[in-house]
Design a protein around this motif. Sequence first.
Motif, mmCIF file in Angstrom:
data_model
loop_
_atom_site.group_PDB
_atom_site.id
_atom_site.type_symbol
_atom_site.label_atom_id
_atom_site.label_comp_id
_atom_site.label_asym_id
_atom_site.label_seq_id
_atom_site.Cartn_x
_atom_site.Cartn_y
_atom_site.Cartn_z
ATOM 1 N N LEU A 83 1.892 19.549 -5.174
ATOM 2 C CA LEU A 83 0.889 20.587 -5.399
ATOM 3 C C LEU A 83 -0.516 20.000 -5.352
ATOM 4 O O LEU A 83 -0.736 18.872 -5.798
ATOM 5 N N ASP A 84 -1.443 20.773 -4.814
ATOM 6 C CA ASP A 84 -2.849 20.364 -4.738
ATOM 7 C C ASP A 84 -3.574 20.895 -5.971
ATOM 8 O O ASP A 84 -3.784 22.105 -6.093
ATOM 9 N N ILE A 85 -3.966 20.008 -6.863
ATOM 10 C CA ILE A 85 -4.602 20.429 -8.115
ATOM 11 C C ILE A 85 -5.944 21.100 -7.879
ATOM 12 O O ILE A 85 -6.436 21.841 -8.749
ATOM 13 N N MET A 86 -6.557 20.884 -6.710
ATOM 14 C CA MET A 86 -7.840 21.498 -6.396
ATOM 15 C C MET A 86 -7.693 22.907 -5.811
ATOM 16 O O MET A 86 -8.669 23.635 -5.675
ATOM 17 N N ASN A 87 -6.466 23.278 -5.449
ATOM 18 C CA ASN A 87 -6.200 24.605 -4.902
ATOM 19 C C ASN A 87 -5.872 25.561 -6.046
ATOM 20 O O ASN A 87 -4.995 25.284 -6.864
ATOM 21 N N ALA A 88 -6.582 26.682 -6.131
ATOM 22 C CA ALA A 88 -6.445 27.602 -7.265
ATOM 23 C C ALA A 88 -5.015 28.107 -7.433
ATOM 24 O O ALA A 88 -4.492 28.162 -8.555
ATOM 25 N N GLU A 89 -4.365 28.461 -6.332
ATOM 26 C CA GLU A 89 -2.987 28.972 -6.405
ATOM 27 C C GLU A 89 -2.026 27.888 -6.868
ATOM 28 O O GLU A 89 -1.176 28.112 -7.744
ATOM 29 N N GLU A 146 -11.601 23.202 -15.206
ATOM 30 C CA GLU A 146 -11.411 22.577 -16.508
ATOM 31 C C GLU A 146 -12.736 22.078 -17.083
ATOM 32 O O GLU A 146 -12.941 22.104 -18.301
ATOM 33 N N GLU A 147 -13.642 21.642 -16.217
ATOM 34 C CA GLU A 147 -14.951 21.200 -16.693
ATOM 35 C C GLU A 147 -15.720 22.365 -17.311
ATOM 36 O O GLU A 147 -16.309 22.241 -18.390
ATOM 37 N N ILE A 148 -15.697 23.507 -16.651
ATOM 38 C CA ILE A 148 -16.369 24.695 -17.172
ATOM 39 C C ILE A 148 -15.781 25.081 -18.528
ATOM 40 O O ILE A 148 -16.511 25.395 -19.478
ATOM 41 N N ARG A 149 -14.469 25.015 -18.641
ATOM 42 C CA ARG A 149 -13.805 25.359 -19.896
ATOM 43 C C ARG A 149 -14.214 24.393 -21.009
ATOM 44 O O ARG A 149 -14.467 24.798 -22.138
ATOM 45 N N MET A 150 -14.297 23.096 -20.682
ATOM 46 C CA MET A 150 -14.705 22.101 -21.679
ATOM 47 C C MET A 150 -16.136 22.344 -22.149
ATOM 48 O O MET A 150 -16.432 22.263 -23.346
#
Length: 231
Positions: A83-89, A146-150
């Motif tokens: 899985l590509d962690i940078m891909n939203a889906e 995740e950065e925005i959430r942090m």
Amino acid sequence: MAKPFQELEANIPELVRSQSKIVVRSSRMNRQLEQYVLGLITEILNSHENQRFVEMLYTISKELTINGIKANQKRVFFEDEGLDIMNAEDYDKGIKEYSKKFSEKMAEEYGRRCLARGVFVQLKFHYCKDGMMVEVTNNTPVIKTEEIRMREKMKKSMGYNDIAEFYMDNMDNTEGAGLGIALIMILMKNEGIDPNLFRIITHADRTVARVEIPFTESYVSIRSGEVAELN
């Protein structure tokens, strides 16, 4: 060849006396690492007559280390699942699978996988008579979501002085990392330390979490942009 933890622990007093910077690197968290980090923090703070910060700084260091290790292991998990962690889906799918499958046993296994791939967390303790800095770096970048959430959790945590109150107000949308960020900032506030001395810095290839603890009024924060005594 790495030295046994017993030998490392025995050398802590001499290490702290002879150095102003100590670096520890690991791909997983275990009891031995926890004890070693606690020993380092205790010796450093005792030598600077600031024993009252031991529990706070150990909790913060442990929390940041665990967060970094989990972030690294999550990336390796995504790679192994194709899985590509940078891909939203892919991210949404991977997070669900990660949450469903991951366990303490898997954490040990993924710690070994991280080690084999050169993925790690590094703790740096830098100290002098005026203050101390703890910097935890994991050599993988944080994704934008995740950065925005942090950042949101850091901003929200500024309005709280009690971790239980924060949890009750945010129990529906606070994951482990978010609760940990709130804990760190509230601990600092309760010790009279400016929570702005806790920072998370993102780079293209790594994520750095830094906490600064002033011992005297002469301490100059790295955050100020000036050349601090610790730098």
